[in-house]
Every structure is written in structure tokens, then in C-alpha cells.
Design a protein around this motif. Structure first.
Motif, PDB file in Angstrom:
ATOM      1  N   TYR A 134      41.648  32.535  37.801  1.00 39.04           N
ATOM      2  CA  TYR A 134      41.499  32.507  36.351  1.00 39.04           C
ATOM      3  C   TYR A 134      40.521  33.612  35.966  1.00 39.04           C
ATOM      4  CZ  TYR A 134      43.367  27.689  36.010  1.00 39.04           C
ATOM      5  OH  TYR A 134      44.143  26.560  36.040  1.00 39.04           O
ATOM      6  N   PHE A 135      40.892  34.473  35.023  1.00 42.59           N
ATOM      7  CA  PHE A 135      39.944  35.481  34.533  1.00 42.59           C
ATOM      8  C   PHE A 135      40.189  35.695  33.049  1.00 42.59           C
ATOM      9  CE2 PHE A 135      43.516  38.146  34.688  1.00 42.59           C
ATOM     10  CZ  PHE A 135      43.238  39.427  34.238  1.00 42.59           C
ATOM     11  N   ASP A 136      39.306  36.446  32.406  1.00 45.11           N
ATOM     12  CA  ASP A 136      39.342  36.543  30.936  1.00 45.11           C
ATOM     13  C   ASP A 136      40.191  37.692  30.408  1.00 45.11           C
ATOM     14  OD1 ASP A 136      37.787  38.688  31.633  1.00 45.11           O
ATOM     15  OD2 ASP A 136      36.081  38.172  30.355  1.00 45.11           O
ATOM     16  N   GLY A 137      40.822  38.457  31.274  1.00 44.93           N
ATOM     17  CA  GLY A 137      41.669  39.565  30.840  1.00 44.93           C
ATOM     18  C   GLY A 137      40.941  40.874  30.641  1.00 44.93           C
ATOM     19  N   LEU A 170      47.250  36.047  39.317  1.00 46.03           N
ATOM     20  CA  LEU A 170      46.308  36.079  38.204  1.00 46.03           C
ATOM     21  C   LEU A 170      46.782  35.197  37.059  1.00 46.03           C
ATOM     22  CD1 LEU A 170      45.299  39.856  37.934  1.00 46.03           C
ATOM     23  CD2 LEU A 170      44.091  38.001  39.094  1.00 46.03           C
ATOM     24  N   CYS A 171      45.835  34.539  36.414  1.00 46.48           N
ATOM     25  CA  CYS A 171      46.106  33.741  35.222  1.00 46.48           C
ATOM     26  C   CYS A 171      44.966  33.950  34.233  1.00 46.48           C
ATOM     27  CB  CYS A 171      46.203  32.244  35.554  1.00 46.48           C
ATOM     28  SG  CYS A 171      47.538  31.797  36.667  1.00 46.48           S
ATOM     29  N   LEU A 172      45.293  33.921  32.970  1.00 45.87           N
ATOM     30  CA  LEU A 172      44.272  33.973  31.936  1.00 45.87           C
ATOM     31  C   LEU A 172      43.709  32.576  31.706  1.00 45.87           C
ATOM     32  CD1 LEU A 172      45.968  36.366  29.358  1.00 45.87           C
ATOM     33  CD2 LEU A 172      44.193  36.933  31.028  1.00 45.87           C
ATOM     34  N   SER A 228      47.841  24.042  44.597  1.00 52.01           N
ATOM     35  CA  SER A 228      47.325  25.403  44.605  1.00 52.01           C
ATOM     36  C   SER A 228      45.800  25.407  44.591  1.00 52.01           C
ATOM     37  CB  SER A 228      47.840  26.174  43.389  1.00 52.01           C
ATOM     38  OG  SER A 228      49.240  26.221  43.404  1.00 52.01           O
ATOM     39  N   SER A 229      45.255  26.457  45.145  1.00 51.86           N
ATOM     40  CA  SER A 229      43.811  26.664  45.108  1.00 51.86           C
ATOM     41  C   SER A 229      43.471  27.433  43.842  1.00 51.86           C
ATOM     42  CB  SER A 229      43.368  27.456  46.337  1.00 51.86           C
ATOM     43  OG  SER A 229      41.986  27.727  46.283  1.00 51.86           O
ATOM     44  N   ILE A 230      42.504  26.925  43.085  1.00 53.35           N
ATOM     45  CA  ILE A 230      42.160  27.497  41.790  1.00 53.35           C
ATOM     46  C   ILE A 230      40.735  28.041  41.844  1.00 53.35           C
ATOM     47  CG2 ILE A 230      41.906  27.037  39.325  1.00 53.35           C
ATOM     48  CD1 ILE A 230      43.757  24.591  39.817  1.00 53.35           C
ATOM     49  N   VAL A 231      40.577  29.292  41.374  1.00 47.83           N
ATOM     50  CA  VAL A 231      39.263  29.932  41.372  1.00 47.83           C
ATOM     51  C   VAL A 231      38.996  30.520  39.996  1.00 47.83           C
ATOM     52  CG1 VAL A 231      37.775  31.686  42.416  1.00 47.83           C
ATOM     53  CG2 VAL A 231      39.488  30.498  43.817  1.00 47.83           C
ATOM     54  N   GLU A 232      37.888  30.182  39.402  1.00 53.50           N
ATOM     55  CA  GLU A 232      37.469  30.787  38.139  1.00 53.50           C
ATOM     56  C   GLU A 232      36.602  32.007  38.454  1.00 53.50           C
ATOM     57  OE1 GLU A 232      35.696  28.161  35.346  1.00 53.50           O
ATOM     58  OE2 GLU A 232      37.396  26.771  35.330  1.00 53.50           O
ATOM     59  N   ILE A 233      37.011  33.158  37.946  1.00 50.35           N
ATOM     60  CA  ILE A 233      36.336  34.413  38.266  1.00 50.35           C
ATOM     61  C   ILE A 233      35.297  34.736  37.185  1.00 50.35           C
ATOM     62  CG2 ILE A 233      36.622  36.868  38.739  1.00 50.35           C
ATOM     63  CD1 ILE A 233      37.912  35.024  40.821  1.00 50.35           C
TER      64      ILE A 233
END
Length: 259
Positions: A5-8, A30-32, A42-47
């Protein structure tokens, strides 16, 4: 599969690259933050956005890539497409995994995709430079509201600064809600409520300002429309060819199209 997860933002994207190499996570999607979707297991990581990590990755890219390749990277980022950002991440992983240059290895899907996104953003840049029209207000400000397909305002800034050095101007992106204001000395990034300037935004039109225009602006506007009509040969009109070279989404910037 690992989901980042990232802010774009560019900083966020470069932090994704840093994280991928830090933990050797090379199968990444990548996901917003605002619309992230992932599988049940799934493994989820906040960047997070760490400027120092982003700078380390960018410095490494500068050592590995030529200036044209860095330019392509920036153009593809300005597309604001999550698909393009995914290719940029994959591209970075590929670049840092190889000893030699991979800039022209178009057999790699991300190298090819970045080249294609660069062309799309580059075309939009040139069209904005060609089609942007200004209207002069009573306080001497030249104003234009635009809605480009991609975030090209950072790219067109040098063109308009060179061309209109002796005028105060504001180019405002209605969709992204920021603009570039030139005060005869420097260019500043500004924000405002565009719907307070343009009464027809909800109808998809632009340049129909509620601000008070210079008294000669209406005259110049009508003179240009008259000139356009006088040189137009109706019997030789080819609307299909015309739209091919000048898509309708750009007509909103042209005075002669707002008759």
C-alpha cells in the motif's frame, strides 16, 4: 504475492523499491491506500514515506541510468497510472538486478511499457503547450483552466516561462486542484476553488470565466472567431480528419470552438 500500500507519490514509489530490496520481496503488487484490494491470504505492507530512503534509491538510479532513461522514468510516473507505477517498480528491480544497462531491453515488459507511457505523457505535454489559451483579467493576470489527461503541469512549466516572461500568468489544473502562477520573477504552485472562476465546469467546458475580464479581451476573442470563420472553407470541411488531428477533448481550450 506481497501487496504494498502506498500513497501514489514519487517518494512513496521509491520507498516501495527500497522495501522490496530490503526484504527481498520481488513478487510485489502495488495498491493505493484509497482503493487497495488483496487476496484472503496475501501479505499486506503499508509503505511509509521516508525522504532519506527515497533519495538513496533515486541516487542509485542516477548511477545506473542515463539522463534520457531518468526522464522516461519521470514521465511514466506523471501518468498517475497505477499500472505505470507497477511497471516502474518492476523496472527498478530489473535495473538493480542486472550488471549491464537494460534501458533498451524492450523484451522486458516493463522496459517496453515505460517507453510507451513516456510517449503518451509526452504527447499530452506537447498538446497542452500548443492548445492552452489565456484570458486577460482586469488586474492584468493571464489565466487558463486546463484538465490534461496526465499530470503535465510540471513538464510544461519551462515552455510557458520562456514564452511569456513579461506577463503574469496562471495555469490551473481543474482536476488535480493545483496551478502554476508566474509573478514575473518566479513560478509558484497554488491552489484555489476553480468552480469559483469557471461557471461551466460541471458541463465539461472551460474558459467561460466569472472573473471580470479586461475590456479588450472580449474584442480580441470575437476578432479571433471572425478570423477563423473567414478563412474556413465549409465546402472543404473534413470533420473526421479534423478530429483525428485535434481530438474533441481539446476543443474546450480553443476560442474558435466556443461559438
Amino acid at each position: 504475492m506481497v501487496y504494498y500500500y502506498f500513497d501514489g507519490s514519487m517518494v512513496g514509489l521509491l520507498n516501495c523499491v527500497f522495501r522490496a530490496f530490503q526484504f527481498r520481496e520481488f513478487q510485489v503488487k502495488l495498491c493505493l491506500f484509497k482503493n487497495a484490494q488483496h487476496g484472503l491470504f496475501s501479505s499486506i505492507v503499508e509503505i511509509p514515506n521516508h525522504e532519506q530512503y527515497a533519495q538513496r534509491v533515486w541516487s542509485a538510479l542516477q548511477r545506473k541510468l542515463s539522463k534520457p532513461a531518468l526522464r522516461q522514468f519521470y514521465f511514466a510516473y506523471l501518468s498517475e497510472s497505477l499500472e505505470a507505477h507497477q511497471h516502474l517498480l518492476n523496472y527498478c528491480i530489473y535495473v538493480f538486478s542486472q550488471q549491464g544497462s537494460v534501458e533498451t531491453d524492450y523484451s522486458h515488459p516493463s522496459v517496453l511499457a515505460i517507453s510507451q507511457w513516456t510517449k503518451k505523457v509526452g504527447r499530452e505535454k506537447h498538446r497542452m503547450e500548443a492548445f492552452i489559451r489565456f484570458k486577460k483579467t482586469t488586474d492584468g493576470l493571464f489565466l487558463s483552466l486546463v484538465r490534461p489527461d496526465f499530470n503535465v503541469l510540471p513538464l510544461i512549466q519551462p515552455h510557458f516561462r520562456r514564452r511569456y516572461q513579461d506577463q503574469r500568468w496562471l495555469i490551473y489544473d481543474e482536476q488535480r486542484k493545483f496551478g502554476l502562477y508566474y509573478d514575473l520573477h518566479e513560478i509558484h504552485e497554488v491552489s484555489l476553488q476553480a468552480d469559483e472562476i469557471d461557471r461551466n465546469l460541471e458541463n465539461g467546458f472551460s474558459q467561460s470565466f466569472q472573473l471580470q475580464l479586461d475590456e479588450q479581451e472580449v474584442l480580441y476573442d470575437q476578432l479571433w472567431k471572425d478570423y477563423f470563420n473567414s478563412i474556413n472553407i465549409k465546402e472543404r470541411q473534413n470533420i473526421r480528419l479534423h478530429v483525428q488531428y485535434l481530438p474533441k477533448r481539446y476543443w474546450r481550450y480553443l476560442n474558435e470552438k466556443l461559438i
